[in-house]
Design an enzyme around this catalytic site. Structure first.
Site, PDB file in Angstrom:
ATOM      1  CG  ASP A   1      -1.982   0.905   1.318  1.00 41.79           C
ATOM      2  OD1 ASP A   1      -2.331   1.458   0.266  1.00 41.79           O
ATOM      3  OD2 ASP A   1      -2.521   1.110   2.425  1.00 41.79           O
TER       4      ASP A   1
ATOM      5  CG  ASP B   1      -8.224   5.073   0.894  1.00 40.15           C
ATOM      6  OD1 ASP B   1      -8.080   3.841   0.739  1.00 40.15           O
ATOM      7  OD2 ASP B   1      -7.426   5.771   1.526  1.00 40.15           O
TER       8      ASP B   1
ATOM      9  CD  GLU C   1      -0.075   5.812  -3.442  1.00 43.03           C
ATOM     10  OE1 GLU C   1       0.515   5.959  -2.354  1.00 43.03           O
ATOM     11  OE2 GLU C   1      -0.977   4.988  -3.627  1.00 43.03           O
TER      12      GLU C   1
HETATM   13  C1  NOJ Z   1      -4.624   3.284   2.718  1.00 43.69           C
HETATM   14  C2  NOJ Z   1      -5.338   2.232   1.931  1.00 43.69           C
HETATM   15  O1  NOJ Z   1      -5.870   2.791   0.769  1.00 43.69           O
HETATM   16  C3  NOJ Z   1      -6.413   1.612   2.790  1.00 43.69           C
HETATM   17  O2  NOJ Z   1      -7.055   0.601   2.061  1.00 43.69           O
HETATM   18  C4  NOJ Z   1      -5.813   1.064   4.059  1.00 43.69           C
HETATM   19  O3  NOJ Z   1      -6.827   0.553   4.880  1.00 43.69           O
HETATM   20  C5  NOJ Z   1      -5.088   2.186   4.802  1.00 43.69           C
HETATM   21  N1  NOJ Z   1      -4.082   2.728   3.939  1.00 43.69           N
HETATM   22  C6  NOJ Z   1      -4.443   1.699   6.087  1.00 43.69           C
HETATM   23  O4  NOJ Z   1      -3.420   0.819   5.839  1.00 43.69           O
END
Ligand code: NOJ
Length: 956
Positions: free
Chosen positions: A538, A615, A541
């Protein structure tokens, strides 16, 4: 996710959850002030200003770029020349250009700058930044397809002032290079489909020193640039590259994900229904992103398709720096009022990147399928995933203890809802130190994984590229001692703020980072990890909470002293590369297909990982936009994508949640996920009737897994999307070009139209052709080309039609996980077309290893012709074929359903089943079922018991 940063202890988090879930959270929108608009970005402003200037000057505008004809050389499929830019003060800037004509039919044009190439420039602020334009994007992104065509040749009919090259199959393609002003036209069969620099917007910002007295030009955006309190030192000054690309006669362009927008891209220079900003590609952690927007998101694929009836062409802009794309559609006639549905439209696009060389691939189609293939030959086809990876994933931020995980696992079984993978978000770690487990909440990770393994389920855990900067933490200490971190502009280890607080970032551009990253993942070192643990990368970027635009400063330095500016969009890709290799080598001799989920991506990431749309929010609008977003990624060569089912932020009501599952089963990557502040929403917690509705949707996904896996296999060989938009299925039907709310699963003929609005109990499905389409569940017939048909969609129904002429393989026995279906028998669902024929296929293998590369798989073609159903082998035998087929000896077809069979079958009581090699056939019962009220009759062959891996025929 940037600005909500919960404390690290789960107990505290739980109390917060309870508190916050009592508060009604209003719909949230993105903080625009955190992200640049074009006018806040120097190079975007400059390139747009150039376009405005050219457009204001009209015919009197001339591009200042010319090919020096004395330098043109063509040899072995490649043309080289010098392009000369004449500046306002008469200076001649040398820009070496190479045009390569590739075997695949693609053409590639690369423009560099001699002076930077030779390192003959001065760098400001004492920076150690590399002096060249970045030219290594190819190294990370391109995996093949660069063979130069031996048959490409100079057209002998070339006129003075032009160089013309014939290439492609039977010299159907031609590149016409005009020397002055420089322009390239790409023709297919004598017709122009793509024009470069036709608007004269080519712009290679050449190096010049910062003169005390200035140059007389507006230098306002050339040097240091500040945004949101951060200053970018820009040690190399302005360096952007820009080019206009026109698609004459094309009204629709698609692709260039990732944006939360429609499939058919909009114009970006204002006007009703259009955007005012260019589409931006600058991978970023955009908190609470907005919809119908050209704003950048987490991933970037600068591949665009232009489509019109009977023709598709495309371009791929290979540049890893921040990029913007303007789109304008103009009537080809000079009368602006003729911009009606049928008039000829030219789509003019304008691309610009902040740094690097100009590197463009041009594809001349002519079909969307050709584009997928040629683009995929360059950037790689999607990896064939492990079988579990295309089943259902259960995630939330966070499952709070190992006991919690085991409990969720048992509950799925108790309520008979299948799932394959449970996910752990960042709170499983000890104080956000990846590669560790919180000793209080996850004291027994192995016990947890062993429990999951009992039903062959998997665990996916989050490992991010930011490493907690802490003495005593072995990963941090090794990162430091081995000098493997990204550096700041002064050459010190870059320190920024992310989940663990003060953090450093592994620099996967550094070749030495690879063995180290691999070593961290071995079972020995990542203690507590087992063979059924997989990865979630995750925030790559990269997300930096206190960085400009929530990412790294552009003047940070990576291996080779490349500025972050040059490589930003491939940063996440380099991490994937390392993680993929790491999963391959966790234990000597244990080689299985890696599974990784990534949020950041670039072209090529499809070779390594699945992705998702980040998100999103629990709103109907976010559910709706997920369909075009998934479709767009698919046509951009990255089909393994989904959206957080249920919506990440906020709490969906039961109707929204159920509809989201009914839509989510059509995402190639099917995962439910939720923010830490949301209420628990595992499907079994939902009250009836919604629990059953959700369970049925998930079971439908499992039933169709054979068709999904076959579609993934096809994608891994051809680059075709796994779920396809209307224009891919019917490229000649103009009415379908903008349709982006219904989708086709591979070439199964299954057409799904998820309900994405509240209180909606019927839906309109558009049918392009005159074949019959049958409701998947009750065989109601829909027919009529070029119009929408109303299909009932009560809450418990997924609107799904099966087009006549297809054979869909499926497995009808519900199980706890997909692996447990491995030896289950198959059902074939056959819909006969107007000629009484049908086609389909099935691919299957062990779903886990690479043995399929040695022939351990089955690939069958099913055909129904002249009243006979056959199963033929499409596979190529290898050293492991025979052994694999033995394991399938008892796996059979247990049922064949024929929808809308010939009426005379009413009197037919039996069929003859003949296995390959057998002298005589056996007789098997055929049951015929009549239906009323617009529903088709159907016939069922029960227990033909033919082997799934064998050749056979059934005579009706
Ligand atoms: C950002 C991610 O997009 C999300 O899916 C995740 O729950 C959070 N980071 C926490 O790790």
């Amino acid at each position: 996710m940037a600005s909500i940063r919960p404390a690290s202890r789960w107990t505290l988090l739980l109390s917060l959850v309870v508190l916050i879930s009592c508060i009604v959270v209003p719909g949230l929108t993105v903080k625009h002030e955190n992200f640049k608009t074009c006018s806040q970005s120097g190079f975007c402003t400059r390139n747009r200003a150039l376009a405005d200037d050219a457009s204001a000057k009209g015919a009197s505008w001339t591009s200042p770029y010319e090919v020096d004809p004395t330098t043109v050389k063509f040899d072995n499929g490649q043309l080289v020349a010098n392009l000369i830019k004449t500046t306002n003060n008469g200076e001649k800037v040398q820009l070496p250009v190479t045009v390569s004509f590739l075997d695949s039919g693609a053409a590639r044009i690369v423009v560099n700058e001699e002076r930077r190439l030779n390192g003959e420039i001065e760098i400001r602020h004492g920076s150690k930044a590399n002096k060249k334009r970045y030219d290594e994007t190819e190294k990370w992104v391109i995996s093949g397809g660069l063979d130069v065509s031996k048959s490409a040749a100079i057209n002998p009919e070339t006129e003075t002032g032009f160089t013309k090259v014939l290439y492609g199959p039977n010299h159907q393609f031609q590149a016409i290079i005009r020397h002055a002003p420089f322009e390239v036209e790409f023709q297919r069969d004598g017709q122009t489909h793509i024009q470069l620099n036709h608007q004269g917007l080519l712009n290679v910002e050449h190096w010049r020193p910062k003169a005390e007295e200035g140059t007389g030009e507006d230098e306002g955006t050339w040097w240091e640039e500040s945004f949101g309190g951060n200053t970018d030192s820009k040690p190399r000054g302005p360096e952007s590259v820009g080019l206009d690309i026109t698609f004459p006669g094309y009204k629709h362009v698609f692709g260039i994900p990732e944006h939360a927008d429609s499939l058919s891209l909009r114009e970006t220079r204002g006007g009703e229904g259009n955007h005012n900003e260019p589409y931006r590609l600058y991978n970023a952690d955009v908190f609470e992103y907005e919809l119908d927007s050209p704003m950048t998101l987490y991933g970037s694929i600068p591949f665009m398709q232009a489509h019109r009836k009977n023709s598709s062409v495309g371009v791929f802009w290979l540049n890893a720096a921040e990029t913007w794309v303007d789109i304008v559609k103009k009537s080809a006639s000079s009368n602006p009022l003729s911009l009606s549905a049928n008039s000829k439209i030219n789509t003019q696009t304008h691309w610009f990147s902040e740094s690097g060389q100009l590197d463009l691939f041009v594809f001349l189609g002519p079909t969307p399928q050709d584009l997928s293939k040629t683009y995929g030959q360059l950037t790689g086809f999607t990896q064939l995933p492990q079988h579990f990876a295309i089943a259902y994933h259960q995630c939330r931020w966070n499952y709070v203890t190992d006991e919690d995980v085991k409990d969720v696992d048992s509950k799925f079984d108790k309520y008979q809802i299948p799932y394959d993978t449970i996910w752990l978000d960042l709170e499983y770690t000890d104080d956000r130190k990846y590669f560790t487990w919180d000793p209080l909440t996850f004291p027994n990770p192995k016990g947890m994984q062993e429990k999951l393994d009992e039903s062959e389920r998997k665990l996916a855990v989050l490992i991010d590229p930011h490493i907690k900067n802490k003495d005593g933490f072995y990963v941090s200490e090794e990162l430091r001692s081995k000098n493997l971190a990204v550096l700041d502009k002064d050459g010190d280890m870059y320190d920024g703020w992310c989940w663990p607080g003060s953090s450093n970032w592994v620099d996967c551009f550094n070749p030495a980072a690879l063995p180290w990253w691999k070593s961290l993942h071995t079972y020995d070192r990542f203690q507590g990890s087992m063979h059924n643990l997989f990865l979630w990368n995750d925030m790559s970027e990269p997300s930096v909470f206190n960085g400009p635009e929530t990412t790294m400063p552009k003047d940070n330095l990576h291996y080779g002293n490349w500025e972050h500016r040059d490589v930003h969009n491939i940063n996440g890709l380099t991490l994937l590369h390392a993680s993929y290799e790491a999963l391959l080598e966790r234990k000597k001799g244990e080689i299985r297909r890696p599974f990784i989920l990534t949020r950041s991506y670039y072209a090529g990431a499809q070779r390594f990982a699945a992705t998702w749309t980040g998100d999103n929010q629990a709103t109907w609008e976010h559910l709706g936009i997920s369909i075009p977003m998934v479709l767009t990624n698919g046509i951009a060569g990255y089909p393994f994508i989904g959206a957080d089912v249920g919506g990440f932020f906020h709490n969906p009501d039961k109707e929204l949640l159920s509809r989201w599952y009914q839509a989510g089963i059509w995402y190639p990557f099917f995962r439910a996920h939720a923010h830490i502040d949301t209420r628990r929403r595992e499907p079994y917690l939902i009250s009836e009737p919604h629990r059953t509705i959700i369970a049925q949707a998930i079971r439908l996904r499992y039933q169709l897994l054979p068709a999904w896996y076959t579609a993934f296999h096809e994608s891994s060989k051809t680059g075709l999307p796994v779920v396809r938009p209307q224009y891919y299925a019917f490229p000649d039907d103009e009415q379908g070009f903008t349709i982006d709310d219904q989708l086709y699963l591979g070439d199964t003929g299954l057409l799904a139209k998820p309900v994405v609005t509240k209180d909606t109990f019927s839906t309109e499905i558009y049918l392009a052709d005159d074949e019959k389409y049958y409701d998947y569940f009750d065989f109601t017939i829909y027919q009529g080309a070029g119009k929408r048909h109303t299909v009932p969609a009560p809450e418990d129904k997924v609107p799904l039609l099966a087009r006549a002429g297809h054979i869909v393989p499926r497995r009808d026995r519900p199980r706890r996980s997909s692996a447990l279906m491995r030896w289950d028998p198959y059902t074939l669902l056959i819909t006969l077309n107007k000629n009484g024929e049908a086609d389909g296929s099935l691919y299957f293998d062990d779903g886990e290893t690479f043995d399929y590369e040695k022939g351990a798989y089955i690939h069958r073609r099913f055909q129904f012709r002249g009243g006979v159903l056959t199963s033929e082998d499409l596979g190529v035998k290898g050293p492991k074929t025979a052994e694999y087929l033995k394991t399938l000896a008892d796996v059979t077809v247990e049922r064949v359903i024929i929808v809308d069979p010939p009426k005379e079958w009413k009197n037919k009581k039996t069929v003859t089943v003949i296995e390959d090699g057998a002298k005589t056939g056996s007789t098997v019962a055929l049951d015929y079922f009549e239906q009323q009220d617009g529903k088709a009759d159907y016939a069922v062959v029960k227990k033909p018991n033919v082997g799934i891996g064998k050749s056979w025929r059934i005579e009706f």
